[in-house]
Enzyme design. Sequence first.
Site, PDB file in Angstrom:
ATOM      1  N   CYS A   1      38.431  28.554   1.341  1.00 62.26           N
ATOM      2  CA  CYS A   1      37.399  28.600   2.386  1.00 62.26           C
ATOM      3  C   CYS A   1      36.675  27.255   2.450  1.00 62.26           C
ATOM      4  O   CYS A   1      36.370  26.748   3.539  1.00 62.26           O
ATOM      5  CB  CYS A   1      36.381  29.707   2.098  1.00 62.26           C
ATOM      6  SG  CYS A   1      37.054  31.380   2.149  1.00 62.26           S
TER       7      CYS A   1
ATOM      8  N   ASP B   1      22.344  -6.079 -20.958  1.00 69.62           N
ATOM      9  CA  ASP B   1      21.434  -7.189 -20.665  1.00 69.62           C
ATOM     10  C   ASP B   1      20.424  -7.262 -21.814  1.00 69.62           C
ATOM     11  O   ASP B   1      20.122  -6.249 -22.446  1.00 69.62           O
ATOM     12  CB  ASP B   1      20.726  -6.924 -19.338  1.00 69.62           C
ATOM     13  CG  ASP B   1      19.711  -7.998 -19.014  1.00 69.62           C
ATOM     14  OD1 ASP B   1      20.108  -9.169 -18.966  1.00 69.62           O
ATOM     15  OD2 ASP B   1      18.527  -7.660 -18.834  1.00 69.62           O
TER      16      ASP B   1
ATOM     17  N   ASP C   1      19.910  -8.039 -12.235  1.00 71.57           N
ATOM     18  CA  ASP C   1      21.029  -7.283 -12.805  1.00 71.57           C
ATOM     19  C   ASP C   1      21.777  -6.473 -11.742  1.00 71.57           C
ATOM     20  O   ASP C   1      22.866  -5.970 -12.009  1.00 71.57           O
ATOM     21  CB  ASP C   1      20.530  -6.309 -13.886  1.00 71.57           C
ATOM     22  CG  ASP C   1      19.919  -7.029 -15.069  1.00 71.57           C
ATOM     23  OD1 ASP C   1      20.428  -8.106 -15.419  1.00 71.57           O
ATOM     24  OD2 ASP C   1      18.934  -6.519 -15.636  1.00 71.57           O
TER      25      ASP C   1
END
Length: 753
Positions: free
Chosen positions: A16, A433, A641
């Site tokens: 469905c 980082d 970043d």
Amino acid sequence: METSHLRLQGMGCASCASSIEQAIQGVPGVMECSVNFAMEQGTVKYNPQRTNLEQIQQAVADAGYTAQPLEAMGAGGEDAEKDARQAEQTDLKHKVILGATISALLVVGSLPAMMGLHLPLIPGWLHNPWVQLVATTPVMFWCGKSFFVGAWKALKRHAADMNTLVALGTGAAYLYSIFATFFPGILRSQGLEPAVYYEAAAVVITLILLGRLLENRARGQTSEAIRKLMGLQAKTARVIRDNQEIDLPIAEVKLGDIVIVRPGEKIPVDGEVIDGSSTIDESMVTGEPLAVKKQAGDEVIGATINKTGSFKFQASRVGKDTVLAQIVKLVQEAQGSKAPIQKLADQVTGWFVPVVMAIAIATFVIWFDFMGNLTLALITTVGVLIIACPCALGLATPTSIMVGTGKGAENGILIKGADSLELTHKLQTIVLDKTGTITQGKPSVTNYLTIDGTANSNEIKLLRLAAAVERNSEHPLAEAMVEYAKSQGVTMPLPETQEFEAVTGKGVQGIVEQRLVQIGTQRWMEELGIANQALQAQRQTWEAAAKTTAWIAVDGKVAGLVGIADALKPSSVEAVKALQKMGLEVVMLTGDNQQTAKAIAEEVGIKRVFAEVRPDQKAEQVKALQAENKIVAMVGDGINDAPALAQADVGIAIGTGTDVAIAASDITLISGDLRSIVTAIELSHATIRNIRQNLFFAFIYNSAGIPIAAGILYPFFGWLLNPIIAGAAMAFSSVSVVTNALRLRNFQPQARL
């Protein structure tokens, strides 16, 4: 492009969901559509200049289902959905009770015929076919109405789904029994016993409805995470208006309102403290157990709990813009998304029903035409149609994704999509980082020296010039410089800076009181031709102690040197060790110099370091790692970043960072605790393992069940699968898949040292 979320009704199985997807994707202007059978929701991305929601809803209606935009359900959407689910459960419960009562009587009445014995304790009228016909009819057309209505809708759109299978199977048994009841003589003249199978039709429908009831309850538990998050929100807020304190529903709080919070109360919306102080329990949002001290100027998050003092704050985000609302939205979108592993199940369910119908027809033909056994032909055909429901396949992946992403939210991990959750378990390299990720991100000046004999040897005067330039920068090191200047007694306000410029990856410069002031790295000073050897030994000593150094130059001459330290986060060492223990390569990426970067890396146990990397080069470094055929995750918190986060296979943003970084990421760690990376990876492994278990059992169930139902074992062992047993197996297969997915709610992070 616009995105809308739809509440879908009328779905009976995964096929469905496929039908609805096809119907929506057929609307001109629709760019992408994903339907989640487990959540009964759909996500549609479309071009508003080519189509609109009304056309999309009409396409769903034409396919035989209904769709309502979740956005239109408003703030009470969750309650409305809960009420709708409760109403559906109540309806199913009534039908199951009636069906079970009648089915029990029919089974008892059929025992003499099934066992070939005379059982005097069973009243004769119970096995009268006319009585059984009357008893079975309400089960077929009231309890089982949804199957026949659904099958008719599927037929009108030239499709087939689970309703088709159930309607054909039970309908065949019911109609054959009616024929045997009205015309037993015709069957006897053909040498056939006029047996009836009313009990099979009634019991199968009842068992399937029971399965739906149990499945409905279990699926309701999979969205428990959303309900928990919604339940965190305060109901009212105490607001100052017209110099009076009044209690308002949270929906009536406006931007800029002054809100009063007393000890023990929930903070109603996001804002900034303007008066008073307190400690706040933010664990329900950030996952951090320790209360956080708040005072004037600090931000507070809605749904967190005020512990000790009273304070006033100004509302900065209300309604759908609050942190909690954004978290709920992210979790909802993640739960509604599809994992790549689901593609196989979607492909199978697409052709599954037509293949099953072909197998059922072949089964009937083989047993009746070749073997001449109508009873076996009917039993096996009905058994194949009943047992082959693809519901378990359709539920295998989305239920696990729903529970997994919800569990992530409970642990302070926001996962934007199922594809990110799946890919996370394949990670090979984690790039961290340094500033704000491995370290606190709040550096402070620890050392400051000037060069004797320059025109600016006066330390305070030089600090004043440097701080005047740095206050124009958003870099954490700049903020540290300004704070240090204040602490050293530099007079305020600072002078204005003319021609300010931030030189990416190098430093800042500007003209203050007609003097050119430049602050930055040694490499930049060398490029400018103004490097000075006087403080080189001191610079090397500071950098060996993991301190960042910045040179101050005035009018083209080096005038001073600043040492800045950024403390490690308490969790960094433990997180790195845990990641390495999991067999992952951990890499540190920083714009800092080699010596400082190496010192930090050694402190946390990282062996591979990329230092002196400019912000625009970070994405290139990630790409270089990917070129080594590694699946890479980038973890960062700053604006610079964002490109690297987007480039990585999985971008992980620290929730304490910038909105840009969070927007570019796939996973957000609300608390900023690096151990959450470990938890996210563990959760990904647990979720994918759970999905594979579900898919295995679903495939095995259908692969083994259909041949057995078709009677493949009958010639060898005389074993035949009764349609009643087939119905029970089909019903409980879906329940077992959902129940297995719910085991993820017991997930606990393991990798802690």
